[in-house]
Design an enzyme around this catalytic site. Structure first.
Site, PDB file in Angstrom:
ATOM      1  CG  HIS A  56       6.185   2.493   8.754  1.00  0.00           C
ATOM      2  ND1 HIS A  56       6.112   1.832   7.681  1.00  0.00           N
ATOM      3  CD2 HIS A  56       6.900   1.611   9.494  1.00  0.00           C
ATOM      4  CE1 HIS A  56       6.860   0.637   7.684  1.00  0.00           C
ATOM      5  NE2 HIS A  56       7.351   0.552   9.122  1.00  0.00           N
TER       6      HIS A  56
HETATM    7  P1  TYD Z   1       4.275  -2.108   5.941  1.00  0.00           P
HETATM    8  O1  TYD Z   1       4.682  -2.680   7.206  1.00  0.00           O
HETATM    9  O2  TYD Z   1       3.325  -0.760   5.376  1.00  0.00           O
HETATM   10  O3  TYD Z   1       5.116  -2.421   4.714  1.00  0.00           O
HETATM   11  P2  TYD Z   1       6.271  -1.593   4.197  1.00  0.00           P
HETATM   12  O4  TYD Z   1       6.902  -0.625   5.192  1.00  0.00           O
HETATM   13  O5  TYD Z   1       7.369  -2.401   3.795  1.00  0.00           O
HETATM   14  O6  TYD Z   1       6.037  -0.895   2.866  1.00  0.00           O
HETATM   15  O7  TYD Z   1       3.011  -3.324   5.487  1.00  0.00           O
HETATM   16  C1  TYD Z   1       2.612  -3.633   4.282  1.00  0.00           C
HETATM   17  C2  TYD Z   1       1.069  -4.360   4.426  1.00  0.00           C
HETATM   18  O8  TYD Z   1       1.163  -5.531   5.012  1.00  0.00           O
HETATM   19  C3  TYD Z   1       0.052  -3.712   5.303  1.00  0.00           C
HETATM   20  O9  TYD Z   1      -1.312  -3.680   4.644  1.00  0.00           O
HETATM   21  C4  TYD Z   1       0.084  -4.234   6.751  1.00  0.00           C
HETATM   22  C5  TYD Z   1       0.396  -5.808   6.283  1.00  0.00           C
HETATM   23  N1  TYD Z   1       1.326  -6.426   7.090  1.00  0.00           N
HETATM   24  C6  TYD Z   1       0.616  -7.419   7.914  1.00  0.00           C
HETATM   25  O10 TYD Z   1      -0.345  -7.897   7.817  1.00  0.00           O
HETATM   26  N2  TYD Z   1       1.627  -8.214   8.654  1.00  0.00           N
HETATM   27  C7  TYD Z   1       2.963  -7.800   8.959  1.00  0.00           C
HETATM   28  O11 TYD Z   1       3.548  -8.299   9.782  1.00  0.00           O
HETATM   29  C8  TYD Z   1       3.220  -6.635   8.188  1.00  0.00           C
HETATM   30  C9  TYD Z   1       4.843  -6.289   8.487  1.00  0.00           C
HETATM   31  C10 TYD Z   1       2.605  -5.947   7.255  1.00  0.00           C
END
Ligand code: TYD
Length: 145
Positions: A56
């Site tokens: 992303h």
């Molecule tokens: P995501 O940012 O997509 O993780 P990565 O890029 O590391 O794979 O986040 C994963 C999940 O965690 C998503 O459901 C959103 C949640 N999340 C929060 O609730 N708070 C946060 O600060 C972050 C970064 C993610």
């Protein structure tokens, strides 16, 4: 690469009056050692082998990624650039500004990836569809030049 840079933090190893090794201390002060006010921190731990994360970009969010233990590969890209960075030093961080696509892989066993962020969590601030990202990032970087 656009909207990214490596940040070398202080790596303090001398503790007054001690002659034996005392380890490393790295301080990070909001808006001084990173170019934004830190509003949120989060960290990734126990990521299984062969797991890739990220995929992303953020519209405006700024972040600094630091690997506090072990190593993690971060692939960052914009519509016309791509770079792979291995984070494996807790005193060196990767700054990622707006509109940069990121993918994280090769989390070593026991690795800890710390993220400092400029804003509170907001899902509508993410771009998770790569084609949508490409369109918006091409406009964004085109307008900046
Ligand atoms: P995501 O940012 O997509 O993780 P990565 O890029 O590391 O794979 O986040 C994963 C999940 O965690 C998503 O459901 C959103 C949640 N999340 C929060 O609730 N708070 C946060 O600060 C972050 C970064 C993610």
């Amino acid at each position: 690469m656009k909207n990214t840079k490596m940040i070398h933090f202080k790596d303090i190893t001398d503790v007054h009056n001690q002659t034996r090794p005392m380890g490393h201390l790295t301080p990070i002060e909001s808006a001084i050692d990173v170019p934004f006010e830190i509003k949120r921190i989060y960290y990734l731990t126990k990521v299984p082998e062969n797991t890739t994360r990220g995929f992303h970009s953020h519209r405006e969010l700024q972040q600094v990624l630091l690997c506090l233990n072990g190593s993690v590969d971060i692939e960052i890209s914009t519509p016309d650039e791509k770079e792979k960075i291995t984070l494996n030093n807790p005193a060196i961080g990767l700054y990622i500004g707006p509109m940069v696509w990121r993918e994280m892989s090769n989390f070593s066993p026991g690795s800890v990836l710390l993220v400092l962020a400029s804003e509170h969590y907001a899902e509508d601030e993410y771009l998770r569809d790569y084609d949508d990202y490409l369109k918006k990032a091409t406009l964004y970087f085109g307008e900046k030049e």
